[in-house]
Design a protein around this motif. Structure first.
Motif, PDB file in Angstrom:
ATOM      1  N   LYS A   1      14.656   3.107  -0.313  1.00  0.00           N
ATOM      2  CA  LYS A   1      14.871   1.673  -0.512  1.00  0.00           C
ATOM      3  C   LYS A   1      14.144   1.141  -1.746  1.00  0.00           C
ATOM      4  O   LYS A   1      14.370   0.003  -2.158  1.00  0.00           O
ATOM      5  N   GLY A   2      13.255   1.953  -2.316  1.00  0.00           N
ATOM      6  CA  GLY A   2      12.502   1.511  -3.478  1.00  0.00           C
ATOM      7  C   GLY A   2      11.269   0.708  -3.135  1.00  0.00           C
ATOM      8  O   GLY A   2      10.661   0.085  -4.012  1.00  0.00           O
ATOM      9  N   ASP A   3      10.882   0.723  -1.859  1.00  0.00           N
ATOM     10  CA  ASP A   3       9.701  -0.036  -1.450  1.00  0.00           C
ATOM     11  C   ASP A   3       8.419   0.614  -1.947  1.00  0.00           C
ATOM     12  O   ASP A   3       7.407  -0.073  -2.166  1.00  0.00           O
ATOM     13  N   ILE A   4       8.436   1.942  -2.109  1.00  0.00           N
ATOM     14  CA  ILE A   4       7.271   2.665  -2.634  1.00  0.00           C
ATOM     15  C   ILE A   4       7.759   3.631  -3.708  1.00  0.00           C
ATOM     16  O   ILE A   4       8.947   3.987  -3.744  1.00  0.00           O
ATOM     17  N   PRO A   5       6.870   4.053  -4.617  1.00  0.00           N
ATOM     18  CA  PRO A   5       7.281   4.975  -5.687  1.00  0.00           C
ATOM     19  C   PRO A   5       7.792   6.300  -5.126  1.00  0.00           C
ATOM     20  O   PRO A   5       7.340   6.771  -4.082  1.00  0.00           O
ATOM     21  N   TYR A   6       8.750   6.891  -5.823  1.00  0.00           N
ATOM     22  CA  TYR A   6       9.332   8.167  -5.417  1.00  0.00           C
ATOM     23  C   TYR A   6       8.366   9.296  -5.757  1.00  0.00           C
ATOM     24  O   TYR A   6       7.972   9.464  -6.912  1.00  0.00           O
ATOM     25  N   GLU A   7       7.941  10.063  -4.758  1.00  0.00           N
ATOM     26  CA  GLU A   7       6.989  11.151  -4.946  1.00  0.00           C
ATOM     27  C   GLU A   7       7.721  12.491  -4.841  1.00  0.00           C
ATOM     28  O   GLU A   7       8.068  12.942  -3.752  1.00  0.00           O
ATOM     29  N   ASN A   8       7.964  13.127  -5.994  1.00  0.00           N
ATOM     30  CA  ASN A   8       8.677  14.405  -5.997  1.00  0.00           C
ATOM     31  C   ASN A   8       7.909  15.494  -5.246  1.00  0.00           C
ATOM     32  O   ASN A   8       8.505  16.328  -4.560  1.00  0.00           O
ATOM     33  N   SER A   9       6.601  15.497  -5.375  1.00  0.00           N
ATOM     34  CA  SER A   9       5.799  16.530  -4.715  1.00  0.00           C
ATOM     35  C   SER A   9       5.911  16.422  -3.195  1.00  0.00           C
ATOM     36  O   SER A   9       5.988  17.433  -2.483  1.00  0.00           O
ATOM     37  N   LEU A  10       5.945  15.184  -2.693  1.00  0.00           N
ATOM     38  CA  LEU A  10       6.064  14.980  -1.251  1.00  0.00           C
ATOM     39  C   LEU A  10       7.437  15.426  -0.754  1.00  0.00           C
ATOM     40  O   LEU A  10       7.553  16.066   0.298  1.00  0.00           O
ATOM     41  N   VAL A  11       8.479  15.105  -1.530  1.00  0.00           N
ATOM     42  CA  VAL A  11       9.837  15.503  -1.150  1.00  0.00           C
ATOM     43  C   VAL A  11       9.959  17.023  -1.121  1.00  0.00           C
ATOM     44  O   VAL A  11      10.569  17.600  -0.217  1.00  0.00           O
ATOM     45  N   ARG A  12       9.362  17.692  -2.126  1.00  0.00           N
ATOM     46  CA  ARG A  12       9.403  19.162  -2.145  1.00  0.00           C
ATOM     47  C   ARG A  12       8.663  19.743  -0.945  1.00  0.00           C
ATOM     48  O   ARG A  12       9.085  20.743  -0.360  1.00  0.00           O
ATOM     49  N   HIS A  13       7.566  19.100  -0.575  1.00  0.00           N
ATOM     50  CA  HIS A  13       6.789  19.575   0.569  1.00  0.00           C
ATOM     51  C   HIS A  13       7.588  19.444   1.865  1.00  0.00           C
ATOM     52  O   HIS A  13       7.602  20.363   2.693  1.00  0.00           O
ATOM     53  N   VAL A  14       8.274  18.313   2.027  1.00  0.00           N
ATOM     54  CA  VAL A  14       9.083  18.099   3.231  1.00  0.00           C
ATOM     55  C   VAL A  14      10.239  19.087   3.269  1.00  0.00           C
ATOM     56  O   VAL A  14      10.565  19.652   4.320  1.00  0.00           O
ATOM     57  N   SER A  15      10.870  19.334   2.122  1.00  0.00           N
ATOM     58  CA  SER A  15      12.008  20.257   2.062  1.00  0.00           C
ATOM     59  C   SER A  15      11.602  21.683   2.394  1.00  0.00           C
ATOM     60  O   SER A  15      12.409  22.474   2.893  1.00  0.00           O
ATOM     61  N   SER A  16      10.348  22.023   2.136  1.00  0.00           N
ATOM     62  CA  SER A  16       9.886  23.388   2.396  1.00  0.00           C
ATOM     63  C   SER A  16       9.562  23.633   3.860  1.00  0.00           C
ATOM     64  O   SER A  16       9.376  24.777   4.275  1.00  0.00           O
ATOM     65  N   LEU A  17       9.477  22.562   4.655  1.00  0.00           N
ATOM     66  CA  LEU A  17       9.133  22.723   6.066  1.00  0.00           C
ATOM     67  C   LEU A  17      10.296  23.309   6.849  1.00  0.00           C
ATOM     68  O   LEU A  17      11.441  23.053   6.568  1.00  0.00           O
TER      69      LEU A  17
END
Length: 226
Positions: free
Chosen positions: A210-226
């Motif tokens: 939604k754009g409420d917080i900055p997009y964190e690529n590292s966090l997205v990669r971490h979630v995708s690796s789970l």
């Protein structure tokens, strides 16, 4: 009461019973449905749920059955009602009325009879699986129960859980039951923590979309690796 059984079945169906789908029945007579899958001539019983039985009318509570069917379908979308079960020592003619009442759900249901009078000298499970077969007796077509054979089937998860419970040993003077409770409590806590983490990741992901917080690529990669 007269028995409603004949000789063994010749339908060619192969029944596979998963241990988690059956349990030692209590002394009062109980009724329920068995669920699982059928592929061709192979029938696999995975689970079951108890039903409400009205003894005066020798019938099952149909609204309750349909409600349970709906709930189980949400959890196990690939499982279907394959038949029904009850406790008892032998299949009786009165059981055929219940059997026929389920034919609108499954046109060829089967009946699992659980015998609470367990003989510890026997190694086989105290249950019998019956199919129904149409016979012409004195010119009148009648449905009768016929015995079917079955095999015990286990998948890896069932083998691991069964082996773990079987090898639980008391420690520190406690009983096996106490140790099992402690073990299950630990698993429950771990699952609860995992659920909290997933919920947190979900909230953050929606907020980033939604754009409420900055997009964190590292966090997205971490979630995708789970």
């Amino acid at each position: 009461m007269a028995s409603a059984t004949t000789s063994s079945s010749s339908s060619g169906l192969t029944f596979k019973l998963h241990p988690t789908g059956s349990a030692q029945p209590p002394t009062p007579r109980v009724f329920g449905c068995v669920i699982g899958i059928q592929k061709g001539h192979t029938v696999e019983i995975f689970n079951s749920f108890e039903l409400l039985y009205d003894e005066p009318t020798n019938s099952l509570d149909r609204p309750f059955l349909e409600k349970m069917q709906e709930l189980y379908k949400k959890v196990f979308p690939n499982f279907y009602i394959l038949g029904w079960y009850s406790t008892g020592s032998d299949a009786q003619e009165s059981n055929m009325e219940i059997h026929k009442a389920l034919m609108d759900i499954n046109e060829s249901p089967f009946y699992v009879l659980l015998n609470p009078a367990i003989n510890h000298a026997h190694k086989d499970l105290p249950l019998t699986i019956y199919e129904s077969k149409l016979h012409v007796i004195n010119g009148i077509p009648q449905l009768n129960f016929v015995r079917s054979s079955y095999t015990i089937e286990t998948v890896e998860v069932e083998r691991i859980s069964g082996d773990h419970v079987a090898h639980l040993k008391p420690s520190d003077g406690g009983s096996a039951a106490t140790q099992l409770v402690a073990h299950l409590t630990g698993i429950h806590s771990a699952i609860k923590m995992l659920n909290s983490i997933i919920e947190c990741f979900t909230i953050i992901s929606f907020a980033m979309q939604k754009g409420d917080i900055p997009y964190e690529n590292s966090l997205v990669r971490h979630v995708s690796s789970l």
